[in-house]
Scaffold this active site. Structure first.
Site, PDB file in Angstrom:
ATOM      1  N   SER A  34       0.813  -1.222   0.000  1.00 50.87           N
ATOM      2  CA  SER A  34       0.000   0.000   0.000  1.00 50.87           C
ATOM      3  C   SER A  34       0.848   1.274   0.000  1.00 50.87           C
ATOM      4  CB  SER A  34      -0.931  -0.015   1.211  1.00 50.87           C
ATOM      5  OG  SER A  34      -0.179  -0.148   2.404  1.00 50.87           O
ATOM      6  N   ASP A  88      10.787   0.332  -2.029  1.00 51.43           N
ATOM      7  CA  ASP A  88       9.803  -0.664  -1.582  1.00 51.43           C
ATOM      8  C   ASP A  88       9.327  -0.330  -0.175  1.00 51.43           C
ATOM      9  OD1 ASP A  88       8.244  -2.948  -1.438  1.00 51.43           O
ATOM     10  OD2 ASP A  88       9.873  -4.334  -1.906  1.00 51.43           O
ATOM     11  N   ASP A  91       7.283  -4.198   6.383  1.00 46.81           N
ATOM     12  CA  ASP A  91       6.367  -4.433   7.506  1.00 46.81           C
ATOM     13  C   ASP A  91       6.964  -3.931   8.811  1.00 46.81           C
ATOM     14  OD1 ASP A  91       4.332  -5.784   5.958  1.00 46.81           O
ATOM     15  OD2 ASP A  91       5.874  -7.297   5.647  1.00 46.81           O
ATOM     16  N   LYS A 101       9.696  -8.215   5.569  1.00 45.37           N
ATOM     17  CA  LYS A 101       8.844  -7.968   4.418  1.00 45.37           C
ATOM     18  C   LYS A 101       8.093  -9.251   4.068  1.00 45.37           C
ATOM     19  CE  LYS A 101      10.328  -5.620   0.961  1.00 45.37           C
ATOM     20  NZ  LYS A 101       8.980  -5.046   0.897  1.00 45.37           N
ATOM     21  N   GLY A 103       4.479  -9.234   4.158  1.00 45.02           N
ATOM     22  CA  GLY A 103       3.102  -9.176   4.674  1.00 45.02           C
ATOM     23  C   GLY A 103       2.091  -9.350   3.550  1.00 45.02           C
ATOM     24  N   GLY A 104       2.491  -9.005   2.352  1.00 44.17           N
ATOM     25  CA  GLY A 104       1.629  -9.189   1.176  1.00 44.17           C
ATOM     26  C   GLY A 104       2.090 -10.362   0.313  1.00 44.17           C
ATOM     27  N   GLU A 110      10.462  -9.301  -4.520  1.00 42.70           N
ATOM     28  CA  GLU A 110      10.986  -8.036  -3.964  1.00 42.70           C
ATOM     29  C   GLU A 110      12.482  -8.152  -3.662  1.00 42.70           C
ATOM     30  OE1 GLU A 110       7.038  -6.241  -1.723  1.00 42.70           O
ATOM     31  OE2 GLU A 110       8.417  -7.493  -0.603  1.00 42.70           O
TER      32      GLU A 110
HETATM   33  O1  LIG Z   1       4.743  -8.605   0.561  1.00 39.88           O
HETATM   34  C1  LIG Z   1       4.575  -7.404   0.709  1.00 39.88           C
HETATM   35  C2  LIG Z   1       5.627  -6.431   0.823  1.00 39.88           C
HETATM   36  O2  LIG Z   1       6.797  -6.875   1.457  1.00 39.88           O
HETATM   37  C3  LIG Z   1       5.215  -5.055   1.308  1.00 39.88           C
HETATM   38  O3  LIG Z   1       6.195  -4.175   0.859  1.00 39.88           O
HETATM   39  C4  LIG Z   1       5.067  -4.939   2.815  1.00 39.88           C
HETATM   40  O4  LIG Z   1       4.140  -5.903   3.264  1.00 39.88           O
HETATM   41  C5  LIG Z   1       4.608  -3.542   3.237  1.00 39.88           C
HETATM   42  O5  LIG Z   1       3.366  -3.285   2.716  1.00 39.88           O
HETATM   43  P1  LIG Z   1       2.538  -1.987   3.103  1.00 39.88           P
HETATM   44  O6  LIG Z   1       3.224  -0.817   2.486  1.00 39.88           O
HETATM   45  O7  LIG Z   1       1.175  -2.229   2.522  1.00 39.88           O
HETATM   46  O8  LIG Z   1       2.476  -1.919   4.597  1.00 39.88           O
END
Ligand SMILES: O=C[C@H](O)[C@H](O)[C@H](O)COP(=O)(O)O
Length: 236
Positions: A34, A88, A91, A101, A103-104, A110
């Site tokens: 996000s 990038d 988390d 990292k 969380g998605g 990445e």
């Molecule tokens: O797998 C997801 C990635 O590592 C994201 O960059 C990480 O989860 C951070 O996501 P967000 O900006 O939505 O908190």
């Protein structure tokens, strides 16, 4: 509260793009999540002639979609293994700029795109800023595993001390989350992670593990959007 967090993400993302995406750059890595939505928004505010001369390397289905929707040219690491800069989200980030990292579930691509870059920059909001990993992000270290090995890997993770490790289940689908690479994710909490390099090594040595969501000694700078509207910049 939500808008405060969004504002923090946006400020961090905009400042990182402004300070690290230079006119002479031709290949830019774009992370997932996000916060990266704001990175792409800022990229789209650049001179269109500059963007037209630049290739953007996404790290997931999601970030590829953001770039394509913006009319930007996408490429992959097979074509562009020398990336000028990758930006990038994360988390959680510790005082030494080690990060959790995934969380998605996007951390495999990445990490490849981050390692292919001359500079890796993290953008995040104030909730991700920690002294030690595991302080704020308690869901565990995301571990991508080949599907047939998941139970065996889970047992090994438990033996390594992650007694609460569990398979990540999908929300709008029966069964587990399936990554962009066709694998599963195990979330493995290790409490406070004082030595992330050791955890990374130990977990990566488990057969069946594809990649671990610990990014150690990779980021050069992290931008944290703060609650008061300022941005904290942490360098190594
Ligand atoms: O797998 C997801 C990635 O590592 C994201 O960059 C990480 O989860 C951070 O996501 P967000 O900006 O939505 O908190």
């Amino acid at each position: 509260m939500t808008s405060l967090i969004e504002q923090a993400k946006q400020k961090a993302a905009y400042q990182a793009v402004d300070e690290h995406v230079l006119p002479e750059h031709r290949v830019i890595g774009v992370g997932s999540g996000s916060t990266v939505v704001h990175v792409v928004a800022r990229l789209l505010q650049r001179d269109p002639a500059l963007n037209a001369k630049t290739v953007f390397v996404p790290t997931s289905f999601q970030s590829r979609g953001l770039l394509l929707d913006g009319g930007l040219t996408v490429g992959d690491v097979e074509q562009y293994s020398n990336i000028d800069v990758t930006i990038d989200g994360a988390d959680e980030v510790d005082a030494q700029l080690n990060a959790i990292k995934g969380g998605g579930a996007a951390h495999l691509q990445e990490k490849v795109v981050a390692e292919a870059a001359k500079k890796f920059i993290i953008v995040a909001d104030f909730r991700k800023d920690s002294k030690v990993l595991g302080e704020q992000w308690t869901k565990g270290v995301p571990v991508e595993v080949v599907p047939f090995a998941w139970r065996a890997v889970l047992k090994k993770l438990q033996a390594l001390g992650s007694s609460e490790a569990k398979l990540r289940m999908a929300v709008a689908k029966a069964g587990p989350v399936v990554t962009d690479n066709g694998n599963f994710i195990i979330d493995a909490p290790f409490g406070l992670i004082h030595d992330p390099v050791k955890v990374l090594r130990d977990v990566k040595l488990i057969t069946g593990v594809v990649e671990v969501g610990l990014f150690c000694n990779m980021a050069e700078v992290a931008y944290f959007g703060c609650e008061d509207g300022s941005v904290t910049v942490r360098t190594k």
